[in-house]
Structure formats: C-alpha cells, structure tokens
Design a protein around this motif. Structure first.
Motif: not given
Length: 339
Positions: A198-201, A212-221
């Motif tokens: 988040l700091k990078k963004v 790129v990938g649903m797994g990474i979004w689940t963690v972020m959400r």
C-alpha cells in the motif's frame, strides 16, 4: 433290460437293477451333504437334489446361486470398492525460503502516474532464474497484454523493463521472495506484505492496480476490510512506517463489505491519496484478472484476454467517467522514507 459292459465280457442287467444303483448314488450324495452341513455353519444346506436328467444350463445356474449364497453368508461386510489411482500431482506445501536462496529477486518497473500497475503474488521459479516478470513460457500474461490491445506488440519477458516508458504500465509483486508455486507462500506471509505494498502504491499513485489472480485479491480485500473497520487506526508496515484510515463514500457502499464475494473485474474499493509534497490528490481503482499461469485451466486464454480487454476499456475513460457510487474509498497515508 439293458446292455451293460463289464471287464473282458458283456452281461445283461435288468432295468430295475440300474434304477436301484441310481437311487443308491442319490442317497449317498444326500448323506454327504448332510455331513458337510454338520461340520460348518457357514455353508448353506442344499434343499434339493439335482436330478441327473436336469439340463446342464439349469445345473450351472443353480450352482451360481449356491456360490453366491455361500459368499454372502461368509462375508460380514460388503467389500469396499477399489480406489482409482489419481494422476493428479499433489500440491506443494509451504516450503522453507532457504531452499530458493540461490534465486534472485525480480525488479519492480514503476514510475509515477502510471495508467496501471500489474501486481503478481510473487516471482515464480523461472522469473527468479531469468530476472524477468512472468517468464515461464506457459504463462499467458504477455499474450493477454497484446491480444487485449494494452500493448501494440507481443513483448517477450526480457523486455518487461520497457512497459513504463512505452505503454505507461508497471510491474510489481505482493511478496518479493520467489517460489516454484504460489501455494508455497503462507497466508501470514502475504498479509505481512500488504502494508508495504500500500505504501508503494501511495508513492507512485497509478490510476489502476490490477491484481493478477484471485488469491492475491482475497488477501488484499480482507486487509482493506480490516482497515475499514479500524477507521482512524494505523497500519504498520515492515519498517513500522505505514498508516491508514478508511471512510465511507456513499450509503450504497455501507454494507458492501459484509455481502461482498470475490469476483473478477472492477472492485468496490479505491485508494485515495491526499495532496502532499506538491502532489495533487488522486485515487487508484482496483481491478482483478484471472491468474495468467498456464496451470490455471478454469479460465482459458480467451477468457483471460476478455478481462484484460475490460481493463483497457476502463483505462480509455476519463477518471471522472467511472461510476463510483458503490465504491468504498480507503485513504492511505504514508510517512517515512520511500520504499
């Protein structure tokens, strides 16, 4: 009267004598059956004697019935069916990071105000060996960029560095360390990487971040939901420099986090960057595409390209033209030195 052969000569015998001999055989056979029944309780008794005149097919049928009865009496439980051998490769578990100590980290290719930053979960084995993003020949990422129109040429992984300058697109990963499969990463390791991401963004402030990938979004959400619930509380990065707070933008998004299910496309969150150090306020929308790994067979190449094309259509719209009434705003404030 019948004609009966004997050893060395022939003699005649009466029909009554032949009938008597046949009756004797039947009695002996019945006695033998009763003796066998007395010795074992498991073997069922034969209720009727098979006549010599019974056709062969009928004798075979009755024999099969008797055999099945004997098997049923001896077995106390039905035999379990044989398990089919699976050709599926077992999934890797979590692996000690030291196993891949000889692999190299993959460099980010970022600059300020990009149209989109593509974020993978972590570098794969081939990417870490070559030093380029999405380097496995079976990965569909570069083909998805080209076929969706996000790039005008089909770039090889070795030209990943050219994306920011040529197409205003960036590349990064949620977790820096490489592995052969994403399944080797623990959930706690991915969660720990969220604050630094988040700091990078917040530093580069792209218009979109594409996971790129649903797994990474689940963690972020889940991390964003936690940030939303703890409104006004700080979110600590790897060096203790991150902070954040959340606010609800509209009433339509008030219950979104409770009813929300993971899905592809434009998400119901956006990151808001306050004005600071001469930078105007801006916002970053979040988008999700399927994993481009060749091992993911749930989505074929054409399906993946269609989601990349949807992102391209959004990038062609002005920021103000994107409907935001159901999108929750997360204000991320960062302090300290840049990552």
């Amino acid at each position: 009267m019948s004609f009966k052969p004997t050893i060395g000569h022939f003699r005649f015998c009466l029909d009554s004598e032949r009938d008597t001999s046949r009756m004797t055989c039947r009695v002996l056979r019945s006695q033998k059956t009763q003796a066998t029944d007395a010795n074992t309780d498991a073997e069922p008794k034969v209720s009727e004697c098979i006549s010599d005149d019974t056709p062969a097919s009928e004798r075979k049928r009755k024999k099969r019935q008797d055999d099945s009865q004997m098997q049923g009496g001896n077995s106390t439980a039905a035999a379990s069916p044989k398990r089919r051998r699976s050709n599926k490769k077992p999934k890797r578990g979590q692996v000690d990071p030291e196993i891949y100590a000889d692999l190299h980290l993959v460099q980010d290719y970022l600059q300020e105000n990009l149209d989109a930053i593509f974020c993978g979960i972590n570098p794969g084995y081939m990417s870490a060996k070559t030093g380029h993003h999405f380097a496995n020949p079976t990965n569909h990422f570069w083909r998805c960029l080209y076929q969706s129109g996000l790039t005008s040429t089909l770039l090889p992984p070795s030209e990943d560095y050219s994306l920011p300058e040529r197409y205003n697109l960036g590349l990064t990963n949620m977790v820096d360390r490489p592995s052969a499969e994403a399944a080797e990463l623990s959930i706690s390791e991915m969660k720990a990487a969220v604050p630094a991401f988040l700091k990078k963004v917040s530093r580069y402030r792209p218009r979109f971040v594409c996971f790129v990938g649903m797994g990474i979004w689940t963690v972020m959400r889940k991390a964003l939901q936690q940030l939303q619930r703890s409104s006004g509380s700080s979110i600590t990065g790897s060096q203790g420099q991150g902070g954040g707070k959340a606010r609800k933008d509209t009433k339509g998004a008030e219950n979104g986090s409770k009813q929300e299910k993971d899905s592809l496309g434009l998400q119901s969150y956006r990151l808001v960057h306050p004005a600071e150090a001469g930078k105007p306020a801006s916002e970053t929308f979040l988008f999700v595409v399927p994993s481009t790994s060749g091992r993911v067979v749930r989505y074929q190449l054409s399906d993946k390209v269609s989601h990349f094309s949807e992102l391209r259509e959004l990038l062609q719209k002005p920021q103000a033209a994107i409907a935001t009434q159901d999108i929750l705003s997360i204000v991320v404030e960062t302090r300290g030195p840049d990552i």
